[in-house]
Design a protein around this motif. Structure first.
Motif, mmCIF file in Angstrom:
data_model
loop_
_atom_site.group_PDB
_atom_site.id
_atom_site.type_symbol
_atom_site.label_atom_id
_atom_site.label_comp_id
_atom_site.label_asym_id
_atom_site.label_seq_id
_atom_site.Cartn_x
_atom_site.Cartn_y
_atom_site.Cartn_z
ATOM 1 N N ALA A 240 0.861 -1.186 0.000
ATOM 2 C CA ALA A 240 0.000 0.000 0.000
ATOM 3 C C ALA A 240 0.895 1.234 0.000
ATOM 4 O O ALA A 240 2.071 1.179 0.341
ATOM 5 N N GLY A 241 0.328 2.379 -0.405
ATOM 6 C CA GLY A 241 1.102 3.610 -0.386
ATOM 7 C C GLY A 241 0.652 4.572 -1.457
ATOM 8 O O GLY A 241 -0.378 4.369 -2.133
ATOM 9 N N GLU A 242 1.404 5.650 -1.630
ATOM 10 C CA GLU A 242 1.082 6.661 -2.625
ATOM 11 C C GLU A 242 1.239 6.085 -4.032
ATOM 12 O O GLU A 242 2.065 5.200 -4.267
ATOM 13 N N PRO A 243 0.468 6.597 -5.019
ATOM 14 C CA PRO A 243 0.523 6.052 -6.382
ATOM 15 C C PRO A 243 1.922 6.034 -6.989
ATOM 16 O O PRO A 243 2.306 5.045 -7.616
ATOM 17 N N LEU A 244 2.699 7.119 -6.848
ATOM 18 C CA LEU A 244 4.036 7.132 -7.453
ATOM 19 C C LEU A 244 4.909 6.061 -6.834
ATOM 20 O O LEU A 244 5.618 5.327 -7.549
ATOM 21 N N ARG A 245 4.888 5.938 -5.512
ATOM 22 C CA ARG A 245 5.721 4.938 -4.849
ATOM 23 C C ARG A 245 5.318 3.529 -5.288
ATOM 24 O O ARG A 245 6.171 2.685 -5.554
ATOM 25 N N LEU A 246 4.021 3.284 -5.401
ATOM 26 C CA LEU A 246 3.563 1.978 -5.873
ATOM 27 C C LEU A 246 3.943 1.752 -7.334
ATOM 28 O O LEU A 246 4.307 0.642 -7.732
#
Length: 598
Positions: free
Chosen positions: A208-214
């Protein structure tokens, strides 16, 4: 009927084959063997400690989920996976191997001296149109493996993940795996690693996490569809780096227009990343295609593939490009490729330049290049420097370079060092150097040991050494074997050996066979052999041929041959003097010759 139907019914097999591939493993029961699990744990622990282990889990898990019917149910009995198997462990050691029935359907490996790399080999049904696949996905190298099987190879876990998204690959893998499962059980069950299978078959938690990090996470895995989805979400929310990453994905798939649009959006948003070459992920496949073309006699394609790989980031491919271009007789282009390799830090670039300069008779410049390569640890360059000093009579310097080359692993330097020591009279040290060369696999070393046996009258041992040298591919040993038989008076066997040497490309075989014919009075056969040797550049054969014509009194035929050889051959100079005296004698009137005799 097959035993597979006891695990997976015919209807389940049919439905599975027709269904769209999914990344879910399922939650069915799995087999377990406690003693086998414990006995295989040491290998698994060594694998898990390898820094290449974590990245390979996701793509191998996807492979099992998409290409094995009910992987938890069919584990062990129909497919197995081994950790650090012993296959090719001294040359191309493997990280793991998946086996279905008798066939290794997926494995990861790397050259023994490049253990930072991970190459994946995947076998699929041969009905896959591989030409279209390589055009769509340049990072894959494809070749037929056996009837009905196509071998696919990529470098890196990310590329394996992308390969499993390429059109037709999963379907072809499914067809092959199901056919193999119906043919019988896995033949490597006893090597199955339950601990490794745990990592691949047990449920995992989605990150899980922010879109860019994912997006970056999925991109690194090679899960391009999910990476692109997360990047788009972030880019539409105003993230300039996400826009740049989308540009990279479009560039990688060859969509230049789409890539430029995203790059422009990233630049306008203030993000200035370093663009990756569109073929950066395909360098291994490009080099493999280069080697295939070279082996198939297509050097133009080979050089082009090597240069593409080098420009995409695999700069060591400049060396292969230089080798191909040099072989094609294009020294200027080869030199350019070698210079690029040298500038990228490869000592082989300096060595290649040295060879080109030597061939152009620019020996001083060549030795400067060899020195630069030798300083960087290039064994063959050290050897060439030793040879250059030896040719100039600088034996101390030659010995020093040969010893450095030996320490760097150059086997031929052991032989040359032995020759130098023998010339100095240190026969014991020479023999030791030759025997070290033999242990390292040198055919030339075997010939030298054979010569030592022959010197000591140990003819049977000498013969055995020469024959072993031939078996190792040192075909020049046929000549030594021929000399041994000729000394014994076994002329028929000697002639056979000389012919073997000549057929293997050693023109001296023609020369020695000519000498044998000449000694036995078969002058026409000798002339033919000398002509064959002379045509291939043997200067001694030119002298022999000139002497042959001189003996026959054919002075006009002999003179140009002896003049050509006299530049380097003392015997040719002597025969030329004899010829000129004979011409002078024949030019003197008979009456004057009689008066001179009186």
């Amino acid at each position: 009927m097959s035993d597979l139907q006891d695990l997976v019914t015919v209807a389940e097999q049919r439905d599975w084959l027709a269904a769209a591939p999914a990344d879910t493993i399922g939650r069915g029961a799995r087999p377990d063997r406690c003693r086998q699990r414990v006995s295989g744990r040491a290998r698994f622990d060594r694998l898990a400690a390898d820094p290449r282990f974590d990245p390979l889990i996701a793509p191998v898990r996807r492979y099992l989920a998409r290409t094995m019917p009910f992987p938890r149910r069919t584990e062990l009995s129909r497919w197995s996976i081994s950790a650090l198997p012993g296959t090719n462990q001294n040359t191309w050691p493997r990280l793991f191997t998946v086996t279905v029935h008798f066939l290794e359907t997926l494995y990861a490996y790397a050259p023994v001296d490049e253990q930072h790399r991970t190459l994946f080999a995947l076998n699929v049904d041969a009905d896959l149109p591989w030409e279209r696949l390589t055009e769509q996905f340049p990072a894959v190298h494809a070749r037929p493996a056996r009837p009905g099987v196509l071998h696919l190879e990529v470098e890196g876990a990310r590329n394996l993940m992308r390969l499993l998204d390429a059109d037709g690959v999963v379907a072809a893998a499914r067809r092959l795996n199901l056919e193999l499962m119906n043919s019988g059980p896995s033949m490597q069950q006893r090597h199955h690693s339950f601990d490794l299978a745990d990592c691949l078959l047990e449920p995992v938690t989605e990150p899980a996490g922010e879109p860019l990090r994912l997006g970056l996470y999925f991109d690194a895995l090679g899960d391009v569809p999910r990476a692109e989805d997360r990047y788009r979400r972030a880019a539409f929310a105003g993230d300039a780096e996400a826009a740049f990453r989308l540009g990279e994905l479009h560039s990688e798939r060859g969509d230049t227009g789409g890539a430029e649009s995203w790059y422009r959006l990233a630049r306008d948003g203030g993000y200035a990343g370093v663009r990756r070459h569109p073929l950066a992920a395909a360098t291994h496949a490009l080099q493999q295609r280069g080697h295939d073309a070279w082996e198939d006699g297509d050097p133009e394609t080979a050089a082009r593939q090597f240069l593409l790989a080098a420009e995409a980031g695999a700069t060591q491919a400049y060396l292969s490009a230089g080798d191909v271009l040099a072989e094609r007789g294009r020294p200027d282009q080869a030199g350019d490729a070698y210079r690029r390799a040298a500038r990228c830090g490869y000592p082989g670039g300096w060595f290649g330049l040295g060879v080109l300069l030597d061939e152009d008779r620019r020996h001083g410049e060549a030795q400067n290049c060899y020195r630069r390569a030798a300083v960087m640890g290039h064994p063959a360059a050290m050897y060439e420097l030793g040879w250059a000093h030896e040719c100039r009579g600088e034996l101390g310097a030659a010995e020093g370079w040969y010893r450095r080359a030996v320490r760097a692993g150059h086997v031929d330097a052991l032989v040359q060092l032995g020759d130098l020591l023998a010339r100095r009279g240190d026969t014991g040290a020479a023999a030791s150097s030759y025997r070290r060369a033999v242990k390292a696999g040198s055919g030339a070393g075997l010939v030298r040991v054979g010569l030592l046996h022959e010197r000591d009258g140990e003819y049977d041992d000498a013969e055995a050494c020469y024959r072993r040298a031939v078996e190792r591919g040192h075909t020049q040993a046929w000549n030594e074997l021929g000399h041994l038989y000729a000394e014994r008076g076994e002329h028929a066997r000697a002639a056979g050996c000389y012919r073997e040497a000549a057929d293997a490309g050693h023109y001296e075989g023609h020369l020695y066979l000519g000498d044998l014919h000449d000694e036995q009075g078969r002058h026409d056969a000798a002339e033919q052999c000398y002509r064959l040797a002379a045509a291939q550049g043997d200067e001694v054969a030119v002298t022999r041929l000139g002497g042959h014509f001189l003996d026959l009194g054919e002075l006009d035929a002999a003179e140009p041959l002896l003049r050509a050889a006299a530049r380097r051959d003392p015997e040719a100079r002597h025969l030329l003097d004899v010829l000129m005296q004979e011409r002078s004698r024949l030019a003197t009137p008979a009456a004057e010759r009689k008066a001179a005799v009186r």
